[in-house]
Enzyme design. Structure first.
Site, mmCIF file in Angstrom:
data_model
loop_
_atom_site.group_PDB
_atom_site.id
_atom_site.type_symbol
_atom_site.label_atom_id
_atom_site.label_comp_id
_atom_site.label_asym_id
_atom_site.label_seq_id
_atom_site.Cartn_x
_atom_site.Cartn_y
_atom_site.Cartn_z
ATOM 1 N N HIS A 107 -3.259 -0.083 7.503
ATOM 2 C CA HIS A 107 -3.061 -1.415 6.913
ATOM 3 C C HIS A 107 -2.127 -1.321 5.714
ATOM 4 O O HIS A 107 -1.822 -0.231 5.233
ATOM 5 C CB HIS A 107 -4.405 -2.011 6.474
ATOM 6 C CG HIS A 107 -5.033 -1.266 5.325
ATOM 7 N ND1 HIS A 107 -5.681 -0.049 5.487
ATOM 8 C CD2 HIS A 107 -5.089 -1.538 4.006
ATOM 9 C CE1 HIS A 107 -6.107 0.373 4.315
ATOM 10 N NE2 HIS A 107 -5.761 -0.500 3.386
ATOM 11 N N ASP A 109 -1.982 -3.264 1.754
ATOM 12 C CA ASP A 109 -3.032 -3.909 0.973
ATOM 13 C C ASP A 109 -2.838 -5.411 0.773
ATOM 14 O O ASP A 109 -1.780 -5.866 0.350
ATOM 15 C CB ASP A 109 -3.194 -3.203 -0.377
ATOM 16 C CG ASP A 109 -3.858 -1.843 -0.199
ATOM 17 O OD1 ASP A 109 -4.632 -1.680 0.755
ATOM 18 O OD2 ASP A 109 -3.587 -0.938 -1.013
ATOM 19 N N HIS A 267 -1.169 2.600 5.103
ATOM 20 C CA HIS A 267 -1.991 3.764 4.778
ATOM 21 C C HIS A 267 -3.325 3.692 5.506
ATOM 22 O O HIS A 267 -3.694 2.646 6.047
ATOM 23 C CB HIS A 267 -2.186 3.897 3.266
ATOM 24 C CG HIS A 267 -2.813 2.689 2.629
ATOM 25 N ND1 HIS A 267 -2.101 1.551 2.353
ATOM 26 C CD2 HIS A 267 -4.082 2.440 2.236
ATOM 27 C CE1 HIS A 267 -2.908 0.655 1.807
ATOM 28 N NE2 HIS A 267 -4.117 1.169 1.726
ATOM 29 N N ARG A 282 -9.342 2.085 -8.176
ATOM 30 C CA ARG A 282 -8.162 1.500 -7.524
ATOM 31 C C ARG A 282 -7.680 0.259 -8.259
ATOM 32 O O ARG A 282 -8.474 -0.639 -8.569
ATOM 33 C CB ARG A 282 -8.568 1.121 -6.109
ATOM 34 C CG ARG A 282 -7.564 0.337 -5.293
ATOM 35 C CD ARG A 282 -8.344 -0.198 -4.107
ATOM 36 N NE ARG A 282 -7.523 -0.666 -3.025
ATOM 37 C CZ ARG A 282 -7.216 -1.932 -2.849
ATOM 38 N NH1 ARG A 282 -7.582 -2.838 -3.737
ATOM 39 N NH2 ARG A 282 -6.538 -2.308 -1.786
#
Ligand SMILES: O=C(O)CCC(=O)C(=O)O
Ligand SMILES: [Fe+2]
Length: 291
Positions: A107, A109, A267, A282
């Site tokens: 995917h 983000d 990723h 994150r």
């Protein structure tokens, strides 16, 4: 077609970890405020390599946030609850009892947002003794390696991207999917935030001017086409976009930090550490509306 870039650096060293994407950056201490000149070189390294990695960093949440803010506004995840003291930081935790991991499919983000995340900065606090790597795939190469006729056909298409209830998960909501198998990941109601968006399948990177394929697990179908009409071509594109020769794979250590450019990579977080714990911090940076 714009050519790949290859900067000569003065303030850092960049060591490629694979032929197509990814470099380990040496000579940078992310706990310190970087000068504009150094930051520009880090930017060049990101643009050259699509994803960059830093080892042995000792940073607090406030220092990670300060670094992230140098790149733009923080993109808040519409569905995921941030840390109590740092709502801009999402703590990604997988415990030995959790069956699934966050980000365990190819995917890019928050592709379902009208202006998806430009980049993601992920910092490792605790990693398994083996496993838990993250893979990346270069989407410039995915686009450029297609035949001219195929590229022409794709150039006009748009993808409909959905943040919840997406069909890959049998229409289950995030909340239902996450609660048992990712016990530490807190899903929230996105309220009025837009979580379905239409984007060009082929996007132009606003900084490099290169075209890349913009696909990933959030894509539901092509705009104006049915699921049935879309699926065969989508299957091909997903398979093509992750060809081994476009990818790299990063082995985490405690203190490693990865910064990837969601405008030109997909990723995948590998879920291969059933009996161990992995904890990451994150932050995603606000991007532009893709064109
Ligand atoms: O945990 C990882 O390796 C990556 C998870 C992910 O997809 C993300 O942070 O966007
Ligand atoms: Fe992700």
């Amino acid at each position: 077609m714009n050519a790949p870039r290859n900067t000569q650096y003065r303030h850092l060293e960049a060591h490629r970890i694979a032929g197509s994407a990814g470099a380990i950056i040496e000579g940078i201490d992310l706990s310190q405020e970087l000068s504009d000149e150094v930051l520009n070189e880090v930017r060049a390294a990101l643009l050259d390599n699509c994803v960059i990695f830093f080892r042995d960093q000792k940073i607090t949440p406030a220092q990670q946030l300060a670094f992230a803010r140098r790149w733009g506004d923080i993109h808040l995840h519409p569905f995921m609850e941030g840390m109590p003291d740092y709502p801009e930081i999402l703590e990604i935790v997988k415990l030995p009892t959790d069956k699934k991991n966050f980000g365990g499919s190819w995917h890019t983000d928050q592709m379902f947002s009208p202006a998806p995340a430009m980049g993601t900065i992920l910092y490792a606090l605790e990693v398994p003794s083996a496993g838990g790597d993250t893979m990346f795939t270069n989407q410039y190469l995915a686009y450029e390696s297609l035949s001219e006729a195929m590229r022409k056909m794709l150039d006009g298409l748009k993808v409909v991207c959905v943040g919840d209830n997406f069909k890959q998960h049998g229409g289950k909501s995030r909340k239902d999917r996450y609660s048992d198998v990712m016990s530490q990941m807190k899903v929230r109601d996105p309220g009025n935030v837009q979580t379905t968006s239409v984007h060009p399948l082929v996007r132009t990177h606003p900084e490099t001017g290169r075209k890349s394929l913009f696909v990933g697990g959030h894509v539901q179908h092509f705009d104006g086409m049915t699921d049935e009409e879309s699926q065969p071509l989508l299957d091909f594109l997903m398979k093509h976009s992750i060809r081994p020769e476009f990818t790299c794979r990063f082995r985490w250590e405690t203190g490693s930090l990865a910064f990837w450019d969601n405008r030109c990579v997909q990723h995948f977080a590998v879920n291969d550490y059933p009996a161990e714990t992995r904890i990451m911090h994150r932050i995603t940076i606000q991007g532009d509306v893709p064109y």
